[in-house]
Motif scaffolding. Structure first.
Motif, PDB file in Angstrom:
ATOM      1  N   TYR A 176      84.527  81.459  73.557  1.00  0.00           N
ATOM      2  CA  TYR A 176      83.885  82.753  73.352  1.00  0.00           C
ATOM      3  C   TYR A 176      84.062  83.647  74.575  1.00  0.00           C
ATOM      4  CZ  TYR A 176      81.671  80.840  69.209  1.00  0.00           C
ATOM      5  OH  TYR A 176      81.450  80.293  67.983  1.00  0.00           O
ATOM      6  N   ARG A 177      84.479  84.872  74.323  1.00  0.00           N
ATOM      7  CA  ARG A 177      84.564  85.847  75.419  1.00  0.00           C
ATOM      8  C   ARG A 177      83.182  86.459  75.572  1.00  0.00           C
ATOM      9  NH1 ARG A 177      90.417  88.625  75.206  1.00  0.00           N
ATOM     10  NH2 ARG A 177      89.645  89.253  77.253  1.00  0.00           N
ATOM     11  N   HIS A 180      82.141  90.231  75.843  1.00  0.00           N
ATOM     12  CA  HIS A 180      82.096  91.083  74.659  1.00  0.00           C
ATOM     13  C   HIS A 180      80.762  90.951  73.921  1.00  0.00           C
ATOM     14  CE1 HIS A 180      86.782  90.983  74.372  1.00  0.00           C
ATOM     15  NE2 HIS A 180      86.331  91.461  75.506  1.00  0.00           N
TER      16      HIS A 180
ATOM     17  N   GLU B 105      83.026  81.715  64.061  1.00  0.00           N
ATOM     18  CA  GLU B 105      84.067  82.663  64.469  1.00  0.00           C
ATOM     19  C   GLU B 105      83.939  83.058  65.943  1.00  0.00           C
ATOM     20  OE1 GLU B 105      86.540  83.716  62.848  1.00  0.00           O
ATOM     21  OE2 GLU B 105      86.088  83.235  60.753  1.00  0.00           O
ATOM     22  N   ARG B 106      85.073  83.184  66.611  1.00  0.00           N
ATOM     23  CA  ARG B 106      85.051  83.530  68.030  1.00  0.00           C
ATOM     24  C   ARG B 106      84.943  85.022  68.289  1.00  0.00           C
ATOM     25  NH1 ARG B 106      84.333  78.409  67.398  1.00  0.00           N
ATOM     26  NH2 ARG B 106      84.473  77.263  69.338  1.00  0.00           N
ATOM     27  N   GLY B 107      85.435  85.848  67.380  1.00  0.00           N
ATOM     28  CA  GLY B 107      85.409  87.292  67.602  1.00  0.00           C
ATOM     29  C   GLY B 107      83.999  87.848  67.477  1.00  0.00           C
ATOM     30  N   VAL B 108      83.698  88.878  68.252  1.00  0.00           N
ATOM     31  CA  VAL B 108      82.352  89.449  68.240  1.00  0.00           C
ATOM     32  C   VAL B 108      81.977  89.955  66.850  1.00  0.00           C
ATOM     33  CG1 VAL B 108      80.830  91.084  69.375  1.00  0.00           C
ATOM     34  CG2 VAL B 108      82.866  90.310  70.536  1.00  0.00           C
ATOM     35  N   LYS B 110      83.570  89.505  63.938  1.00  0.00           N
ATOM     36  CA  LYS B 110      83.680  88.455  62.915  1.00  0.00           C
ATOM     37  C   LYS B 110      82.447  87.569  62.911  1.00  0.00           C
ATOM     38  CE  LYS B 110      88.607  87.763  62.171  1.00  0.00           C
ATOM     39  NZ  LYS B 110      89.768  87.014  62.638  1.00  0.00           N
ATOM     40  N   SER B 111      81.925  87.289  64.100  1.00  0.00           N
ATOM     41  CA  SER B 111      80.780  86.388  64.162  1.00  0.00           C
ATOM     42  C   SER B 111      79.533  87.037  63.564  1.00  0.00           C
ATOM     43  CB  SER B 111      80.508  85.953  65.598  1.00  0.00           C
ATOM     44  OG  SER B 111      79.947  87.014  66.338  1.00  0.00           O
ATOM     45  N   SER B 114      80.271  86.408  59.654  1.00  0.00           N
ATOM     46  CA  SER B 114      80.809  85.108  59.248  1.00  0.00           C
ATOM     47  C   SER B 114      80.118  84.577  58.002  1.00  0.00           C
ATOM     48  CB  SER B 114      80.652  84.114  60.390  1.00  0.00           C
ATOM     49  OG  SER B 114      81.056  82.848  59.964  1.00  0.00           O
TER      50      SER B 114
END
Ligand SMILES: Nc1ncnc2c1ncn2[C@@H]1O[C@H](COP(=O)(O)OP(=O)(O)OP(=O)(O)O)[C@@H](O)[C@H]1O
Ligand SMILES: [Mg+2]
Lengths: 288, 243
Positions: A176-177, A180, B105-108, B110-111, B114
Motif C-alpha cells: 500500500y502506498r 496516498h 485492492e491496493r489502489g486508493v 479501488k479500495s 472494492s
C-alpha cells in the motif's frame, strides 16, 4: 424554544467537525490541530463568495469544500513527511499561517473585523432564513456526513487507514502506498470541516478570525477524545457532552470573559482526565 | 518461479557495515536457512530485500530484472513478502481484519469501491483455520498470546500470493505444537516452488528444514552449502561459539 434550536444547530455543526477530525485522527492516527483552519476556509469562502460574488449559498459552500480540499492536498503533502509529534507541530504551524492570513489580508477577509452581513440561503423555494429550517439543514448535513464517514471506514480503504494508524511501515510492505491513503482521508476530512464552516457562517451570520484558532481545534480534539476515537458515534457523543458543558458554564451566570476562559480550562482538564482514565474515550476503539 | 539473486549487496548504518558485499542466490522450491551470530546482518538483509531499508550499492535480480532500488510498497510487485523478528501486527484491529487488510485492492480509489468482500472472507477463513486462529477472529490482535501473534504474522504473508517468503526468526518463542504447524507451512511453501528464507538460531530446526544454508558474519558471507557440510565447517563453528 429558540434557545434550544440554536443550541441544536451549533451542536450539529460541531458534530460534523468532530466526525471529520475523527476520520483523520481516530481512524488514521494522524493527530492534526490544523482542523480549525479548514473550518475557517469553509466559512470564509462561503461568506465572501456570497457577499462579494453574489454566489448562491450552497454553491459558495461547495466552493469552500473544494478550496479546503486543494489546500489539504498541499498541506497534507508537506505533512506526509512528518510523523508523530512532528506531525502535530506541523499542523499547528499551518493553522497559524492560515489564521494569520485571515487576520491580515484585510482587503479580502476584512482582517480582524471579519465578514458581516452573511445571509441564510434558500433552496427550491424553501427558505432557511428562520432558525428552525436552518437547524433542519444542519441536521440533514450532519446525517449525510455521519453516513459518509460510516461508509468510508467500512470499506477496505477504511481498514487500510486503521492499519496505517497501527503500523504504517508494516502495511506499506504489503503493497500500500500509504501516502496516498493519508492524503485522501486528510482531504475528505478537511472538506467536511469546510462544510461545517459554511454552515457556521450561515448560522452565525458574522465571522472573524477568532473562531478559527487553536482553541477551536483543541475543542474538536476534546470532543473526539471524550466520546471515543475511531468511533463515528463517539464523535457525536463527545460533541454533545462538550456542548452541554459549555452551555452549563454559560447558564450558571458567569461573566462572558470568565466563562470563555473557564471553557478552555475545562477542555484541558477533560483531555488530561481522559488520558489517565480512558484514553480511548467513552465508546472509542483506539488509544492514542 | 524465478530465483532471487543478490549481487555484491551493501548496506551501512553510519559506520556500521550491516551488509557488506553479500552475494548469493535464493532458489525456488528450496528452504534457504540464513544463520549467523547476533548482529551479523540477517535482519538488515531482510529489510533491504523487502524495500524497508534502501540499498547502498549492489543489485538484486528477480526474474531477470535488475533492481538497484526498491520502495517498501513495491516489494509485493516483485512477489516478496516477509515477517518481522519483533512481531509487527495491526494491534488495535481484529485478527480477521489483520488478514483482510492485505487481501484487498491496493489502489486508493479501488479500495473504496472494492466489491470482492465475500471472496476475501473465504480466503481469510482458510488462512485463519490453517494457523488455528479462526475462533479468535473477532479478538483484537493485541489480545493474542505471543505465539498466536507470531502465527498471525505468518498468516498475513500467506494471504499474499508471493513468490519469495522471508521469515525472520519465526520459530522463536513458539510452543511445540506451533513449531509443528509452522514447519508444515514452510514445507508446503517449498512444495509449491516458492523461495523460502528462514532466519533461525535453532540448529536443530535448520538441520531438519533447510535445503541450503547461508552463514553470515559481520555482514559478509562466511559459508554456504548443504546443512550437514556447512555446519561442520570449522570457521562456522567458530563464528557461532568462538565469541
Ligand atoms: N536501523 C538501524 N540503524 C542503525 N544500525 C542498525 C540498524 N539496523 C541494524 N543495525 C546494525 O546493523 C548490524 C546488523 O544488525 P541486524 O539486526 O541485521 O543483525 P541480525 O543478524 O539480525 O542479529 P540478530 O540475530 O540479533 O537478530 C548491527 O550492528 C545493528 O546494530
Ligand atoms: Mg535479526
Amino acid at each position: 424554544m429558540s434557545y434550544l434550536i440554536n443550541l441544536a444547530s451549533i451542536f450539529a455543526i460541531y458534530a460534523i467537525l468532530a466526525i471529520s477530525m475523527n476520520s483523520i485522527t481516530g481512524y488514521t492516527g494522524l493527530v492534526t490541530l490544523a482542523h480549525a483552519a479548514f473550518y475557517g476556509i469553509g466559512a470564509y469562502t462561503t461568506a465572501l463568495l456570497l457577499i462579494h460574488g453574489g454566489v448562491n449559498f450552497f454553491v459558495a459552500m461547495l466552493a469552500g469544500i473544494f478550496l479546503a480540499g486543494v489546500v489539504a492536498l498541499l498541506i497534507g503533502s508537506v505533512m506526509s513527511k512528518f510523523r508523530g509529534d512532528y506531525y502535530i507541530l506541523g499542523s499547528i504551524g499551518f493553522l497559524y499561517i492560515i489564521n494569520s492570513i485571515m487576520k491580515n489580508w484585510d482587503s479580502v477577509t476584512g482582517g480582524p473585523l471579519g465578514v458581516a452581513g452573511i445571509t441564510r440561503p434558500a433552496l427550491f423555494g424553501v427558505s432557511f432564513a428562520e432558525n428552525l429550517p436552518f437547524l433542519l439543514l444542519c441536521l440533514t448535513l450532519l446525517i449525510l456526513v455521519y453516513w459518509l464517514a460510516k461508509w468510508i471506514v467500512s470499506t477496505p480503504f477504511g481498514r487500510v487507514l486503521k492499519a496505517i494508524r497501527e503500523d504504517e511501515e508494516a502495511i506499506a510492505v504489503f503493497g500500500y502506498r500509504t501516502k496516498h491513503f493519508k492524503l485522501l482521508i486528510f482531504m475528505i476530512g478537511c472538506g467536511m470541516a469546510a462544510l461545517a464552516g459554511g454552515l457556521f457562517a450561515g448560522y452565525i451570520r458574522y465571522i472573524d478570525p477568532s473562531t478559527f484558532t487553536i482553541v477551536d481545534s483543541v475543542f474538536m480534539l476534546a470532543c473526539i477524545i471524550v466520546g471515543g476515537l475511531a468511533n463515528v458515534r463517539g464523535a457525536i457523543l463527545g460533541t454533545a457532552i462538550l456542548v452541554m458543558i459549555i452551555e452549563f458554564s454559560r447558564l450558571i451566570g458567569l461573566p462572558a470573559d470568565v466563562a470563555a476562559q473557564l471553557r478552555e480550562v475545562i477542555y484541558g482538564v477533560l483531555l488530561i482526565v481522559m488520558m489517565f482514565w480512558r484514553p480511548q474515550g467513552l465508546i472509542g476503539e483506539y488509544k492514542l | 518461479m524465478s530465483a532471487l539473486e543478490i549481487k555484491n549487496l551493501h548496506k551501512n548504518f553510519g559506520g556500521v557495515r550491516a551488509v557488506d558485499g553479500l552475494s548469493f542466490v535464493l532458489t525456488p522450491g528450496k528452504i534457504t536457512g540464513i544463520i549467523g551470530p547476533n548482529g551479523s546482518g540477517k535482519s538488515t538483509l531482510t529489510n533491504v530485500l523487502s524495500g524497508m531499508a534502501a540499498i547502498d550499492s549492489g543489485v538484486l535480480i528477480i526474474g531477470g530484472e535488475q533492481i538497484t532500488g526498491l520502495k517498501s510498497y513495491e516489494a509485493i510487485e516483485f512477489g516478496i513478502t516477509r515477517t518481522f523478528q519483533e512481531v509487527r501486527l495491526f494491534e488495535q484491529i481484529t485478527v480477521l481484519d489483520n488478514i483482510l487488510v492485505v487481501l484487498t485492492e491496493r489502489g486508493v480509489f479501488k479500495s473504496l469501491r472494492s466489491a470482492r468482500g465475500k471472496m476475501h472472507e473465504v480466503r481469510a477463513q482458510e488462512i485463519l483455520e490453517r494457523i488455528g486462529l479462526w475462533d479468535k477472529r473477532h479478538q483484537l490482535a493485541r489480545q493474542l498470546s505471543y505465539g498466536q501473534r507470531k502465527l498471525l504474522e505468518i498468516g498475513r504473508t500467506l494471504a499474499i500470493e508471493a513468490d519469495i517468503y522471508l521469515f525472520d526468526e519465526p520459530f522463536a518463542g513458539l510452543a511445540a505444537s506451533m513449531v509443528k504447524m509452522l514447519s508444515e507451512i514452510l514445507i508446503d511453501l517449498r512444495a509449491k516452488g516458492k523461495v523460502v528464507v528462514l532466519i533461525e538460531h535453532n540448529m536443530e530446526l535448520i538441520r531438519s528444514l533447510a535445503d541450503h544454508i547461508v552463514v553470515m558474519d559481520n555482514g559478509q558471507l562466511l559459508a554456504e552449502g548443504a546443512p550437514a557440510s556447512v555446519l561442520s565447517q570449522h570457521n562456522v563453528i567458530q563464528a557461532y561459539l568462538g565469541k
